[in-house]
Scaffold this motif. Structure first.
Motif, mmCIF file in Angstrom:
data_model
loop_
_atom_site.group_PDB
_atom_site.id
_atom_site.type_symbol
_atom_site.label_atom_id
_atom_site.label_comp_id
_atom_site.label_asym_id
_atom_site.label_seq_id
_atom_site.Cartn_x
_atom_site.Cartn_y
_atom_site.Cartn_z
ATOM 1 N N GLU A 69 0.806 -1.141 -0.051
ATOM 2 C CA GLU A 69 -0.060 -0.032 -0.028
ATOM 3 C C GLU A 69 0.938 1.279 0.256
ATOM 4 O O GLU A 69 1.711 1.260 0.743
ATOM 5 N N THR A 70 0.618 2.334 -0.893
ATOM 6 C CA THR A 70 1.302 3.159 -1.089
ATOM 7 C C THR A 70 0.393 4.883 -0.735
ATOM 8 O O THR A 70 1.124 5.634 -0.332
ATOM 9 N N GLY A 71 -0.789 4.489 -0.914
ATOM 10 C CA GLY A 71 -1.649 5.866 -0.558
ATOM 11 C C GLY A 71 -1.630 6.548 -1.709
ATOM 12 O O GLY A 71 -2.400 7.476 -1.745
ATOM 13 N N ASN A 72 -0.964 6.582 -2.700
ATOM 14 C CA ASN A 72 -0.865 7.170 -3.934
ATOM 15 C C ASN A 72 -2.245 6.723 -4.779
ATOM 16 O O ASN A 72 -2.051 5.786 -5.381
ATOM 17 N N PRO A 73 -3.142 7.633 -5.074
ATOM 18 C CA PRO A 73 -4.340 7.236 -5.760
ATOM 19 C C PRO A 73 -3.889 6.915 -7.454
ATOM 20 O O PRO A 73 -4.685 6.421 -8.006
ATOM 21 N N LEU A 74 -2.700 7.421 -7.793
ATOM 22 C CA LEU A 74 -2.271 7.140 -9.205
ATOM 23 C C LEU A 74 -1.493 5.696 -9.385
ATOM 24 O O LEU A 74 -1.228 5.252 -10.414
ATOM 25 N N ASP A 75 -1.241 5.056 -8.068
ATOM 26 C CA ASP A 75 -0.559 3.703 -8.210
ATOM 27 C C ASP A 75 -1.619 2.641 -8.285
ATOM 28 O O ASP A 75 -2.684 2.649 -7.599
#
Length: 235
Positions: A69-75
């Motif tokens: 999980e990165t929290g980046n919506p573009l990932d």
């Protein structure tokens, strides 16, 4: 006979050097999103009790890596089969690396690779700061409005794909991909490398020990040749 043995040992040592290079590249990409580890084809055949002589080459292991999980919506990460489709200068590439960004012209891109393809072409979201949502089926929404769907491409196994760089693959000539069916997209996640560092370290030590054994055999043959040359000189 001795010359032939030296030739065989030398070829064996070259194969082990190649194997060490493959292992080193795997270890160097432990933290590379979407990276798929490689193995040496000859080593795998040897483990299975087969001998292919000088046929030494690497093969890619497409086993799924863990999701982070990165929290980046573009990932975005794929669970299951299929690859993101990337377009670069008219050519198509495939990857499991879903660490995307939006460029200055509003297109969704994979860093240093190309535009992310949707079912209608390169995906353009236009607004860098807009709220972007990607659902489990790969549909991309901007402010709640669907703009396209990620083009997830699958191939029959064994995959007819050749690695370009660390995370891109290109289909071999005449290989045709199909729209993937059995997958789920997780937004805000990336697929991590499928390299097991402990396994790679064990493999590296094993290959190194075999290389040392080859060195001792080579030294023995070299001493034998020198002895034979001296005896001939006295005749």
């Amino acid at each position: 006979m001795v010359i032939k043995e030296i030739q065989n040992v030398t070829e064996s040592m070259m194969s082990r050097i190649f194997t060490q290079e493959v292992i080193a590249n795997n270890l160097a990409n432990i933290n590379t999103a979407g990276f798929k580890k490689d193995k040496v084809f000859q080593e795998e055949l040897s483990k299975a009790g087969n001998d292919m002589g000088d046929d030494v080459r690497e093969i890619t292991v497409f086993q799924q890596g863990p999701l982070k999980e990165t929290g980046n919506p573009l990932d975005a990460a794929i669970s299951g089969k299929g690859f993101f489709t990337i377009e670069n200068r008219g050519e198509q590439f495939f990857t499991r690396d879903g660490h995307f960004y939006i460029d200055s012209t509003g297109f969704l891109r994979l860093k240093e690779s190309g535009r992310v393809m949707g079912e209608n072409g390169p995906i353009q979201v236009n607004q860098a700061n807009a709220r972007i949502t990607i659902d489990k089926k790969g549909r991309v929404f901007v402010k709640g409005e669907e703009v396209d769907r990620l083009r997830i491409t699958s191939f029959n196994e064994p995959y007819p794909l050749k690695k370009y760089g660390n995370t891109l693959f290109k289909a071999e000539t005449d290989a045709v991909g199909e729209p993937a069916q059995d997958f789920t997209i997780s937004q805000g996640y990336v697929e991590e490398s499928n390299v097991n560092p402990m396994e790679e370290m064990v493999n590296m030590l094993t290959v190194f020990r075999y290389f040392e054994a080859d060195q001792r055999v080579l030294k023995t043959h070299d001493e034998l040749l020198e002895k034979m040359a001296n005896q001939i000189g006295r005749v």
